[in-house]
Design an enzyme around this catalytic site. Sequence first.
Site, PDB file in Angstrom:
ATOM      1  N   PRO A  91       0.829  -1.219   0.000  1.00 35.22           N
ATOM      2  CG  PRO A  91      -0.110  -1.102   2.141  1.00 35.22           C
ATOM      3  CD  PRO A  91       0.660  -2.007   1.228  1.00 35.22           C
ATOM      4  CD  GLU A 118       1.780  -3.752  11.087  1.00 33.08           C
ATOM      5  OE1 GLU A 118       0.737  -4.416  11.219  1.00 33.08           O
ATOM      6  OE2 GLU A 118       1.786  -2.517  10.950  1.00 33.08           O
ATOM      7  NE  ARG A 156      -8.321  -6.202 -20.179  1.00 34.01           N
ATOM      8  CZ  ARG A 156      -8.580  -5.127 -20.906  1.00 34.01           C
ATOM      9  NH1 ARG A 156      -7.753  -4.103 -20.876  1.00 34.01           N
ATOM     10  NH2 ARG A 156      -9.652  -5.052 -21.658  1.00 34.01           N
ATOM     11  CG  ASP A 171     -10.663  -1.620 -22.829  1.00 36.38           C
ATOM     12  OD1 ASP A 171     -11.888  -1.604 -23.037  1.00 36.38           O
ATOM     13  OD2 ASP A 171      -9.991  -2.663 -22.776  1.00 36.38           O
TER      14      ASP A 171
HETATM   15  N1  SAM Z   1       1.334  -2.293   7.704  1.00 41.04           N
HETATM   16  C1  SAM Z   1       1.275  -2.045   6.300  1.00 41.04           C
HETATM   17  C2  SAM Z   1       1.061  -0.561   6.074  1.00 41.04           C
HETATM   18  O1  SAM Z   1       0.461   0.095   6.917  1.00 41.04           O
HETATM   19  O2  SAM Z   1       1.484  -0.042   5.023  1.00 41.04           O
HETATM   20  C3  SAM Z   1       0.144  -2.821   5.645  1.00 41.04           C
HETATM   21  C4  SAM Z   1       0.424  -4.285   5.545  1.00 41.04           C
HETATM   22  S1  SAM Z   1      -0.880  -5.166   4.725  1.00 41.04           S
HETATM   23  C5  SAM Z   1      -1.923  -5.597   6.061  1.00 41.04           C
HETATM   24  C6  SAM Z   1      -0.112  -6.702   4.304  1.00 41.04           C
HETATM   25  C7  SAM Z   1       0.344  -6.825   2.883  1.00 41.04           C
HETATM   26  O3  SAM Z   1      -0.751  -6.724   2.001  1.00 41.04           O
HETATM   27  C8  SAM Z   1       1.328  -5.787   2.390  1.00 41.04           C
HETATM   28  O4  SAM Z   1       2.650  -6.108   2.759  1.00 41.04           O
HETATM   29  C9  SAM Z   1       1.129  -5.839   0.889  1.00 41.04           C
HETATM   30  O5  SAM Z   1       1.879  -6.875   0.284  1.00 41.04           O
HETATM   31  C10 SAM Z   1      -0.334  -6.174   0.759  1.00 41.04           C
HETATM   32  N2  SAM Z   1      -1.193  -5.016   0.486  1.00 41.04           N
HETATM   33  C11 SAM Z   1      -2.139  -4.512   1.306  1.00 41.04           C
HETATM   34  N3  SAM Z   1      -2.753  -3.463   0.752  1.00 41.04           N
HETATM   35  C12 SAM Z   1      -2.227  -3.307  -0.478  1.00 41.04           C
HETATM   36  C13 SAM Z   1      -2.453  -2.390  -1.541  1.00 41.04           C
HETATM   37  N4  SAM Z   1      -3.340  -1.415  -1.440  1.00 41.04           N
HETATM   38  N5  SAM Z   1      -1.713  -2.526  -2.678  1.00 41.04           N
HETATM   39  C14 SAM Z   1      -0.785  -3.494  -2.778  1.00 41.04           C
HETATM   40  N6  SAM Z   1      -0.529  -4.385  -1.790  1.00 41.04           N
HETATM   41  C15 SAM Z   1      -1.226  -4.301  -0.661  1.00 41.04           C
END
Ligand code: SAM
Length: 234
Positions: A91, A118, A156, A171
């Site tokens: 994220p 985490e 795609r 698209d």
């Molecule tokens: N503690 C992290 C933070 O606050 O940024 C969030 C960890 S999340 C619960 C666990 C994993 O989900 C991340 O390491 C990532 O690989 C994935 N993930 C969660 N949200 C995502 C998003 N919006 N885009 C891409 N990967 C995501």
Amino acid sequence: MLQIDIITLFPEMFDGPFSASIIGRAVESRLISIDLHQLRDFAHDRHRTVDDEPFGGGPGMVLKAEPLLDAVEHVEKLHSGLKPHTVLLSPQGKTLTHSKVAELSEMANLLLVCGHYEGVDQRFIDAAVDEEISIGDYVLTGGELPAMVLVDAVSRLIPGVLGDEQSAELDSFAPGLDGLLQGPVYTRPAEINGQRVPDELLSGDHTRLERWRREQAVRSTRERRPELLEDWPQ
Ligand code: SAM
């Protein structure tokens, strides 16, 4: 052919999305090849531990760097030492856009790393990750769904994956529409409960039809995503 390797704690999550429909056919016809790698196979102890408590305290567990580094090394060896472009789904990464998807679709080897809990020990990111990509400003439980989204969007754009080559080009966000949103689409019948399909679509006049589609794309974009018009070549 695009080779995609994915490091994950939950390879079974990918079974459905990667075997059905357009992606399933792309895999079958070897336009893309997807290999899943279970991170636990690279754990260093007999309990197959891949996570640990965060230094400094705080909630949740952190994925350890060593199993991830070993998994990446394993993938490189599988591809004769060739280093794939390595993406951590996170994220905190840059938000995935059409232009990033197009860029990734030109690559020969992609390695996607799915985080969990985490997050991932920063030393793994610093040592092995080329870029971090997010699929939007919200947090999911793991990187598996984001990896599926990325693979679907990238696949795609690979020539031959979509039946009709033109459909990706026209698209929403694609260069054929100058990055605008696609307008509305309709199918038979021409009228339902007094709602008629616009005359332009029934006219058989190609120039009129194209002009209408263009106008609808601009209208749709202005109403829903006006910021996309800022870079638009008016
Ligand atoms: N503690 C992290 C933070 O606050 O940024 C969030 C960890 S999340 C619960 C666990 C994993 O989900 C991340 O390491 C990532 O690989 C994935 N993930 C969660 N949200 C995502 C998003 N919006 N885009 C891409 N990967 C995501």
